[in-house]
Design a protein around this motif. Structure first.
Motif, PDB file in Angstrom:
ATOM      1  N   GLU A 289       0.805  -1.225   0.000  1.00  0.00           N
ATOM      2  CA  GLU A 289       0.000   0.000   0.000  1.00  0.00           C
ATOM      3  C   GLU A 289       0.840   1.279   0.000  1.00  0.00           C
ATOM      4  O   GLU A 289       0.368   2.323  -0.430  1.00  0.00           O
ATOM      5  N   ASN A 290       2.087   1.203   0.475  1.00  0.00           N
ATOM      6  CA  ASN A 290       2.874   2.425   0.659  1.00  0.00           C
ATOM      7  C   ASN A 290       4.088   2.568  -0.243  1.00  0.00           C
ATOM      8  O   ASN A 290       4.720   3.622  -0.232  1.00  0.00           O
ATOM      9  N   CYS A 291       4.422   1.543  -0.986  1.00  0.00           N
ATOM     10  CA  CYS A 291       5.534   1.660  -1.934  1.00  0.00           C
ATOM     11  C   CYS A 291       5.016   2.209  -3.261  1.00  0.00           C
ATOM     12  O   CYS A 291       3.829   2.096  -3.561  1.00  0.00           O
ATOM     13  N   THR A 292       5.913   2.785  -4.032  1.00  0.00           N
ATOM     14  CA  THR A 292       5.557   3.370  -5.319  1.00  0.00           C
ATOM     15  C   THR A 292       5.793   2.360  -6.428  1.00  0.00           C
ATOM     16  O   THR A 292       6.885   1.803  -6.533  1.00  0.00           O
ATOM     17  N   PHE A 293       4.761   2.151  -7.229  1.00  0.00           N
ATOM     18  CA  PHE A 293       4.873   1.209  -8.341  1.00  0.00           C
ATOM     19  C   PHE A 293       4.628   1.924  -9.657  1.00  0.00           C
ATOM     20  O   PHE A 293       4.094   3.027  -9.701  1.00  0.00           O
ATOM     21  N   GLU A 294       5.021   1.259 -10.711  1.00  0.00           N
ATOM     22  CA  GLU A 294       4.904   1.800 -12.062  1.00  0.00           C
ATOM     23  C   GLU A 294       3.454   2.177 -12.372  1.00  0.00           C
ATOM     24  O   GLU A 294       2.523   1.492 -11.971  1.00  0.00           O
ATOM     25  N   THR A 295       3.308   3.248 -13.114  1.00  0.00           N
ATOM     26  CA  THR A 295       1.968   3.658 -13.545  1.00  0.00           C
ATOM     27  C   THR A 295       1.699   3.157 -14.958  1.00  0.00           C
ATOM     28  O   THR A 295       2.624   2.894 -15.728  1.00  0.00           O
ATOM     29  N   HIS A 296       0.436   3.053 -15.272  1.00  0.00           N
ATOM     30  CA  HIS A 296      -0.008   2.640 -16.616  1.00  0.00           C
ATOM     31  C   HIS A 296       0.397   3.712 -17.604  1.00  0.00           C
ATOM     32  O   HIS A 296       0.798   4.815 -17.235  1.00  0.00           O
TER      33      HIS A 296
ATOM     34  N   TYR B 224      13.449 -12.449   9.588  1.00  0.00           N
ATOM     35  CA  TYR B 224      12.652 -11.991   8.447  1.00  0.00           C
ATOM     36  C   TYR B 224      13.530 -11.580   7.268  1.00  0.00           C
ATOM     37  O   TYR B 224      14.574 -10.967   7.445  1.00  0.00           O
ATOM     38  N   VAL B 225      13.046 -11.923   6.074  1.00  0.00           N
ATOM     39  CA  VAL B 225      13.729 -11.558   4.842  1.00  0.00           C
ATOM     40  C   VAL B 225      12.782 -10.685   4.031  1.00  0.00           C
ATOM     41  O   VAL B 225      11.593 -11.017   3.885  1.00  0.00           O
ATOM     42  N   PHE B 226      13.312  -9.592   3.496  1.00  0.00           N
ATOM     43  CA  PHE B 226      12.529  -8.676   2.669  1.00  0.00           C
ATOM     44  C   PHE B 226      13.213  -8.504   1.323  1.00  0.00           C
ATOM     45  O   PHE B 226      14.415  -8.239   1.272  1.00  0.00           O
ATOM     46  N   LEU B 227      12.444  -8.646   0.260  1.00  0.00           N
ATOM     47  CA  LEU B 227      12.891  -8.267  -1.079  1.00  0.00           C
ATOM     48  C   LEU B 227      11.871  -7.277  -1.599  1.00  0.00           C
ATOM     49  O   LEU B 227      10.678  -7.591  -1.676  1.00  0.00           O
ATOM     50  N   ILE B 228      12.339  -6.080  -1.915  1.00  0.00           N
ATOM     51  CA  ILE B 228      11.448  -5.044  -2.439  1.00  0.00           C
ATOM     52  C   ILE B 228      12.096  -4.470  -3.697  1.00  0.00           C
ATOM     53  O   ILE B 228      13.222  -3.970  -3.656  1.00  0.00           O
ATOM     54  N   ILE B 229      11.353  -4.560  -4.784  1.00  0.00           N
ATOM     55  CA  ILE B 229      11.763  -3.948  -6.047  1.00  0.00           C
ATOM     56  C   ILE B 229      10.579  -3.112  -6.501  1.00  0.00           C
ATOM     57  O   ILE B 229       9.505  -3.653  -6.795  1.00  0.00           O
ATOM     58  N   CYS B 230      10.766  -1.797  -6.508  1.00  0.00           N
ATOM     59  CA  CYS B 230       9.660  -0.914  -6.898  1.00  0.00           C
ATOM     60  C   CYS B 230      10.214   0.338  -7.575  1.00  0.00           C
ATOM     61  O   CYS B 230      11.425   0.471  -7.754  1.00  0.00           O
ATOM     62  N   SER B 231       9.332   1.242  -7.939  1.00  0.00           N
ATOM     63  CA  SER B 231       9.736   2.447  -8.667  1.00  0.00           C
ATOM     64  C   SER B 231      10.546   3.418  -7.830  1.00  0.00           C
ATOM     65  O   SER B 231      11.327   4.203  -8.362  1.00  0.00           O
ATOM     66  N   ASP B 232      10.360   3.386  -6.511  1.00  0.00           N
ATOM     67  CA  ASP B 232      11.081   4.296  -5.624  1.00  0.00           C
ATOM     68  C   ASP B 232      11.616   3.494  -4.439  1.00  0.00           C
ATOM     69  O   ASP B 232      10.986   3.434  -3.384  1.00  0.00           O
ATOM     70  N   ASN B 233      12.769   2.876  -4.638  1.00  0.00           N
ATOM     71  CA  ASN B 233      13.345   2.034  -3.590  1.00  0.00           C
ATOM     72  C   ASN B 233      13.779   2.832  -2.364  1.00  0.00           C
ATOM     73  O   ASN B 233      13.784   2.303  -1.258  1.00  0.00           O
ATOM     74  N   THR B 234      14.112   4.104  -2.539  1.00  0.00           N
ATOM     75  CA  THR B 234      14.487   4.942  -1.402  1.00  0.00           C
ATOM     76  C   THR B 234      13.298   5.126  -0.462  1.00  0.00           C
ATOM     77  O   THR B 234      13.432   4.966   0.750  1.00  0.00           O
ATOM     78  N   SER B 235      12.130   5.423  -1.022  1.00  0.00           N
ATOM     79  CA  SER B 235      10.923   5.552  -0.200  1.00  0.00           C
ATOM     80  C   SER B 235      10.532   4.204   0.401  1.00  0.00           C
ATOM     81  O   SER B 235      10.075   4.135   1.548  1.00  0.00           O
ATOM     82  N   ALA B 236      10.715   3.127  -0.364  1.00  0.00           N
ATOM     83  CA  ALA B 236      10.391   1.788   0.137  1.00  0.00           C
ATOM     84  C   ALA B 236      11.241   1.451   1.361  1.00  0.00           C
ATOM     85  O   ALA B 236      10.753   0.846   2.317  1.00  0.00           O
ATOM     86  N   LYS B 237      12.518   1.874   1.342  1.00  0.00           N
ATOM     87  CA  LYS B 237      13.389   1.633   2.486  1.00  0.00           C
ATOM     88  C   LYS B 237      12.854   2.351   3.718  1.00  0.00           C
ATOM     89  O   LYS B 237      12.862   1.800   4.818  1.00  0.00           O
ATOM     90  N   LYS B 238      12.342   3.560   3.540  1.00  0.00           N
ATOM     91  CA  LYS B 238      11.770   4.311   4.674  1.00  0.00           C
ATOM     92  C   LYS B 238      10.525   3.606   5.210  1.00  0.00           C
ATOM     93  O   LYS B 238      10.318   3.544   6.430  1.00  0.00           O
TER      94      LYS B 238
END
Length: 172
Positions: free
Chosen positions: A39-46, A147-161
């Motif tokens: 819900e809070n990470c940034t993903f690619e837009t259409h 716990y293991v986390f893998l996050i690949i999204c449009s804004d990995n810096t924000s995802a880290k926060k």
């Protein structure tokens, strides 16, 4: 006598530090953490530039096979592996949250199957454009306790926060 007091104090200090480590251990619900990331990470837009296309949630058992993760390393509750996974078929955007049986198992998963997945994405650069390669190169592969986390999204810096907030809240 002084040696005895020094020895007793060192035993008390050691015991206090061991107890303190257990108090700071992170306890997470992988499904809650995964949904918060989704819900809070940034993903690619259409192509319209407005519609966000989020990764699809997939079954945890399927995710273990897809990512090549040894299920023996993953915590099970009520006959269900503790895995939250979201993937996109058309790009590398991914959220993966896994509760391993131990911190050592979490490190094994991260350095083994997760690193192999990231390497595979990088080697498959023909399939992905420059924008996707930036996502892959800046992705988050993080171990926090069990716990293991893998996050690949449009804004990995924000995802880290976002991830830091989840971990911080769980550590309280």
């Amino acid at each position: 006598m002084k040696k005895f007091i020094a020895f007793a104090l060192s035993i008390i200090t050691l015991a206090a530090s061991i107890c303190g480590c257990k108090q700071n251990e992170v306890e997470l619900d992988v499904f809650e953490a995964g949904n918060t990331l989704l819900e809070n990470c940034t993903f690619e837009t259409h192509e319209d530039g407005v519609t966000v296309i989020k990764p699809d949630v997939i079954d945890g058992e399927h995710a273990l096979r897809l990512f090549g993760i040894d299920s023996a390393l993953v915590m099970q509750r009520d006959s269900k592996h503790q895995v939250f996974a979201c993937v996109r078929a058309d790009n590398p955007e991914t959220i993966l949250v896994i509760e391993a049986n131990s911190a050592a198992d979490a490190k094994t998963i991260s350095s083994g199957a997760i690193e192999a997945t990231i390497k595979s994405y990088k080697e498959d650069s023909i399939r992905y454009g420059q924008e996707d390669m930036l996502k892959i190169n800046g992705c988050i592969n993080r171990v926090v306790g069990r716990y293991v986390f893998l996050i690949i999204c449009s804004d990995n810096t924000s995802a880290k926060k976002v991830l830091d907030g989840i971990v911080s809240e769980a550590s309280k």
